[in-house]
Design a protein around this motif. Structure first.
Motif, PDB file in Angstrom:
ATOM      1  N   ASP A   1       0.997  -1.189   0.148  1.00 51.40           N
ATOM      2  CA  ASP A   1       0.124   0.086   0.055  1.00 51.40           C
ATOM      3  C   ASP A   1       0.605   1.118  -0.072  1.00 51.40           C
ATOM      4  O   ASP A   1       0.351   2.315  -0.412  1.00 51.40           O
ATOM      5  N   LYS A   2       2.197   1.128   0.567  1.00 47.99           N
ATOM      6  CA  LYS A   2       2.961   2.316   0.506  1.00 47.99           C
ATOM      7  C   LYS A   2       3.744   2.535  -0.770  1.00 47.99           C
ATOM      8  O   LYS A   2       4.314   3.522  -0.926  1.00 47.99           O
ATOM      9  N   LEU A   3       3.913   1.453  -1.384  1.00 47.03           N
ATOM     10  CA  LEU A   3       4.585   1.738  -2.791  1.00 47.03           C
ATOM     11  C   LEU A   3       3.651   2.479  -3.763  1.00 47.03           C
ATOM     12  O   LEU A   3       2.665   2.010  -4.168  1.00 47.03           O
ATOM     13  N   LYS A   4       4.177   3.350  -4.492  1.00 45.49           N
ATOM     14  CA  LYS A   4       3.574   3.955  -5.631  1.00 45.49           C
ATOM     15  C   LYS A   4       3.825   3.387  -6.811  1.00 45.49           C
ATOM     16  O   LYS A   4       4.652   3.387  -7.560  1.00 45.49           O
ATOM     17  N   GLY A   5       3.056   2.341  -7.030  1.00 42.83           N
ATOM     18  CA  GLY A   5       3.189   1.484  -8.427  1.00 42.83           C
ATOM     19  C   GLY A   5       2.563   0.016  -7.848  1.00 42.83           C
ATOM     20  O   GLY A   5       1.663  -0.131  -7.181  1.00 42.83           O
ATOM     21  N   THR A   6       3.423  -1.013  -8.454  1.00 37.42           N
ATOM     22  CA  THR A   6       2.682  -2.222  -8.200  1.00 37.42           C
ATOM     23  C   THR A   6       4.066  -3.174  -7.634  1.00 37.42           C
ATOM     24  O   THR A   6       5.150  -3.381  -8.209  1.00 37.42           O
ATOM     25  N   LEU A   7       3.854  -3.263  -6.318  1.00 33.42           N
ATOM     26  CA  LEU A   7       4.659  -4.348  -5.759  1.00 33.42           C
ATOM     27  C   LEU A   7       4.674  -5.676  -6.203  1.00 33.42           C
ATOM     28  O   LEU A   7       3.482  -6.088  -6.042  1.00 33.42           O
ATOM     29  N   THR A   8       5.872  -6.416  -6.324  1.00 35.02           N
ATOM     30  CA  THR A   8       5.933  -7.449  -7.020  1.00 35.02           C
ATOM     31  C   THR A   8       6.414  -8.640  -6.106  1.00 35.02           C
ATOM     32  O   THR A   8       6.694  -9.953  -6.079  1.00 35.02           O
TER      33      THR A   8
ATOM     34  N   VAL B   1       3.626 -15.765 -11.178  1.00 31.86           N
ATOM     35  CA  VAL B   1       4.804 -14.778 -10.758  1.00 31.86           C
ATOM     36  C   VAL B   1       4.397 -13.577 -11.440  1.00 31.86           C
ATOM     37  O   VAL B   1       4.611 -13.671 -12.826  1.00 31.86           O
ATOM     38  N   VAL B   2       4.402 -12.478 -11.121  1.00 35.59           N
ATOM     39  CA  VAL B   2       4.336 -11.165 -11.739  1.00 35.59           C
ATOM     40  C   VAL B   2       5.518 -10.499 -11.519  1.00 35.59           C
ATOM     41  O   VAL B   2       6.050 -10.303 -10.466  1.00 35.59           O
ATOM     42  N   GLY B   3       6.109  -9.961 -12.668  1.00 35.13           N
ATOM     43  CA  GLY B   3       7.230  -9.373 -12.649  1.00 35.13           C
ATOM     44  C   GLY B   3       8.390 -10.205 -12.458  1.00 35.13           C
ATOM     45  O   GLY B   3       8.478 -11.374 -12.785  1.00 35.13           O
ATOM     46  N   ALA B   4       9.788  -9.798 -12.210  1.00 36.00           N
ATOM     47  CA  ALA B   4      10.925 -10.473 -12.084  1.00 36.00           C
ATOM     48  C   ALA B   4      10.787 -11.554 -10.918  1.00 36.00           C
ATOM     49  O   ALA B   4      10.399 -11.263  -9.896  1.00 36.00           O
ATOM     50  N   LYS B   5      11.054 -12.660 -11.457  1.00 34.03           N
ATOM     51  CA  LYS B   5      11.185 -13.733 -10.289  1.00 34.03           C
ATOM     52  C   LYS B   5      12.256 -13.538  -9.174  1.00 34.03           C
ATOM     53  O   LYS B   5      13.321 -13.185  -9.383  1.00 34.03           O
ATOM     54  N   LEU B   6      11.572 -13.674  -7.841  1.00 33.23           N
ATOM     55  CA  LEU B   6      12.206 -13.376  -6.573  1.00 33.23           C
ATOM     56  C   LEU B   6      13.244 -14.577  -6.409  1.00 33.23           C
ATOM     57  O   LEU B   6      13.052 -15.609  -6.380  1.00 33.23           O
TER      58      LEU B   6
ATOM     59  N   GLY C   1      11.118  -4.255  -0.248  1.00 33.11           N
ATOM     60  CA  GLY C   1      10.173  -4.626  -1.479  1.00 33.11           C
ATOM     61  C   GLY C   1      10.444  -3.899  -2.778  1.00 33.11           C
ATOM     62  O   GLY C   1      11.449  -3.100  -2.866  1.00 33.11           O
ATOM     63  N   GLU C   2      10.223  -4.687  -4.029  1.00 33.23           N
ATOM     64  CA  GLU C   2      10.583  -4.060  -5.198  1.00 33.23           C
ATOM     65  C   GLU C   2       9.328  -4.199  -6.164  1.00 33.23           C
ATOM     66  O   GLU C   2       8.514  -5.138  -5.894  1.00 33.23           O
ATOM     67  N   GLY C   3       9.213  -3.235  -7.095  1.00 37.33           N
ATOM     68  CA  GLY C   3       8.066  -3.471  -8.165  1.00 37.33           C
ATOM     69  C   GLY C   3       8.306  -2.574  -9.180  1.00 37.33           C
ATOM     70  O   GLY C   3       9.607  -2.198  -9.652  1.00 37.33           O
ATOM     71  N   TYR C   4       7.248  -2.068  -9.813  1.00 35.69           N
ATOM     72  CA  TYR C   4       7.161  -1.237 -10.924  1.00 35.69           C
ATOM     73  C   TYR C   4       6.383   0.050 -10.693  1.00 35.69           C
ATOM     74  O   TYR C   4       5.287   0.008 -10.204  1.00 35.69           O
TER      75      TYR C   4
ATOM     76  N   PRO D   1      12.130  -4.822 -12.396  1.00 32.07           N
ATOM     77  CA  PRO D   1      11.570  -3.786 -11.426  1.00 32.07           C
ATOM     78  C   PRO D   1      12.456  -2.637 -11.431  1.00 32.07           C
ATOM     79  O   PRO D   1      13.635  -2.575 -11.631  1.00 32.07           O
ATOM     80  N   ASN D   2      11.782  -1.400 -11.262  1.00 27.32           N
ATOM     81  CA  ASN D   2      12.369  -0.123 -11.179  1.00 27.32           C
ATOM     82  C   ASN D   2      11.948   0.858 -10.288  1.00 27.32           C
ATOM     83  O   ASN D   2      12.349   1.794 -10.156  1.00 27.32           O
ATOM     84  N   VAL D   3      11.484   0.349  -9.014  1.00 25.35           N
ATOM     85  CA  VAL D   3      11.159   0.934  -7.974  1.00 25.35           C
ATOM     86  C   VAL D   3      11.347  -0.033  -6.661  1.00 25.35           C
ATOM     87  O   VAL D   3      10.796  -1.022  -6.776  1.00 25.35           O
ATOM     88  N   LYS D   4      11.876   0.476  -5.622  1.00 30.16           N
ATOM     89  CA  LYS D   4      12.140   0.138  -4.335  1.00 30.16           C
ATOM     90  C   LYS D   4      11.651   0.636  -3.335  1.00 30.16           C
ATOM     91  O   LYS D   4      11.318   1.829  -2.955  1.00 30.16           O
ATOM     92  N   ILE D   5      11.307  -0.238  -1.797  1.00 27.08           N
ATOM     93  CA  ILE D   5      10.886   0.432  -0.918  1.00 27.08           C
ATOM     94  C   ILE D   5      11.339  -0.285   0.297  1.00 27.08           C
ATOM     95  O   ILE D   5      11.476  -1.504   0.156  1.00 27.08           O
TER      96      ILE D   5
END
Length: 387
Positions: A126-133, A182-187, A300-303, A314-318
């Motif tokens: 909820d705190k990430l501006k985008g999509t957390l994956t 799995v959405v986005g790069a695989k962890l 966390g990482e996501g888009y 992924p291009n955003v981290k939190i």
């Protein structure tokens, strides 16, 4: 006389409402209702008198199901603090449809296992501006000069659980879970022991139920609410090289003994010896509890907004954090009671129908995190979303 480990104490106000959950004001006198998990009639009588039962009687694989059965059959919701995947998922298989028919909620793992992890992932999302994956969590437990320890009830649950992994696999096949995409790069999973650059100490995979509970929540949120599923891995920080060697020795010995009946008897009879003092029959002293705290850090990482999670890296981290007092005896009752209050007070925000749920599935739309923040289990953003 009811044996202590089988006794359920339910406290009521004069009006009969459960103290921990009833909306009625508490009376001046509080009674105690005794019931035994071996006496179905006493459990049914208890369940008929309340809207919600808080079940603390474990190990749950032995004592949990009679309480769930009595609650579902008599129209009461039920919350527990189990960290035992086989019990939790077994209750889903046996009682999910019945609970839905009755309109009651059975919500497991509402203590330290696994409220911080499950709700922490949702908070990070909820705190990430985008999509957390993807999210990795790292648990750190700090204690005072006298150290910390855990009651051997948790040790028993671990012994029986690890010795019964084959039946857990069979249970999951029987349930027939829908695969979580799995959405986005695989962890990428880390090793059995690795040096964490983030914390400058060694870490290992967290052996609790958090990963399985979070996965159940993510599956529900994806299949029922069409939310993007989040990959999750959990780790625990263990300290320097000396601590790693001690832990590896104890772990290897544990895994060897747990495979055999005699070995399990020895583990259960001498928990303090085989756990190097981490688990005892007496549990922690008050001083140990007062000086112990936990921190669970989430990376966390996501888009970013507008970026397709199915394309590119992924291009955003939190970084977020959940911290609180001693996990087993202070943070756990806080989490359990606030989960109960959320179930009763935030009823309009619960899933539309009853059933057997994980915390994240049940409480994702409620004010549970706000309630926990006000009572010492604090959720915060450490590093704001960065592209």
């Amino acid at each position: 006389m009811v044996e202590p480990y089988k006794q359920l104490d339910q406290h009521y106000s004069r009006s009969g409402e459960l103290m921990l959950g009833g909306k009625a004001a508490l009376g001046a006198e509080v009674g105690v209702l005794l019931c035994d998990v071996g006496d179905a009639g006493s459990l049914a009588a208890m369940a008929r008198q309340t809207r919600l039962v808080l079940n603390c009687v474990g190990p749950y694989r032995f004592f949990g199901e009679p309480v769930v059965k009595a609650c579902v059959e008599n129209g009461a919701s039920c919350i527990d603090i189990s960290g035992e995947p086989q019990f939790l998922e077994g209750m889903y298989l046996k009682y999910n449809e019945k609970a839905a028919e009755k309109g009651v909620y059975v919500i497991g793992s509402c203590g330290f296992d696994s409220i911080p992890a499950d709700m922490g992932v949702l908070y990070t999302r909820d705190k990430l501006k985008g999509t957390l994956t993807a999210v990795e969590s790292f648990l750190t437990v700090k204690s005072g000069p006298e150290g910390s320890c855990i009651h051997d009830g948790t040790w028993k649950s671990a012994v029986y659980g690890l010795s019964d992994q084959d039946n857990l696999k069979k249970l999951r096949k029987q349930i027939g879970y829908t695969p979580v995409p799995v959405v986005g790069a695989k962890l990428k999973r880390r090793g059995l022991v690795f040096y964490s650059q983030e914390f400058k100490e060694y870490s290992i995979p967290f052996m609790g139920s958090d990963v399985s509970v979070v996965k159940r929540s993510q599956r529900y949120l994806h299949t029922q609410l069409q939310e993007t599923p989040v990959q999750y891995a959990a780790y625990a920080n263990v300290g320097g090289f000396g601590s790693v060697m001690k832990l590896m020795f104890a772990g290897i010995l544990f895994l060897l003994l747990v495979k055999f009946s005699l070995g399990r008897k020895l583990l259960i009879k001498y928990p303090e010896f085989f756990s190097a003092g981490r688990f005892t029959k007496k549990g922690p002293t008050q001083k140990q509890m007062d000086e112990t705290s936990f921190t669970m850090t989430f990376f966390g990482e996501g888009y970013s907004e507008g970026q397709d999670p199915q394309k590119g890296n992924p291009n955003v981290k939190i970084c977020t954090q959940v911290k609180g007092p001693e996990p087993g005896y202070i943070a756990t009752p806080i989490a359990m009671v606030q989960a109960a209050v959320a179930l009763l007070e935030d009823a309009a925000c619960l899933p539309a129908q009853g059933g057997v749920y994980s915390p994240g599935a049940a409480f994702s739309k409620t004010k549970l995190i706000d309630r926990l923040n006000k009572r010492g289990v604090e959720f915060s953003v450490i590093t704001k979303p960065e592209v």
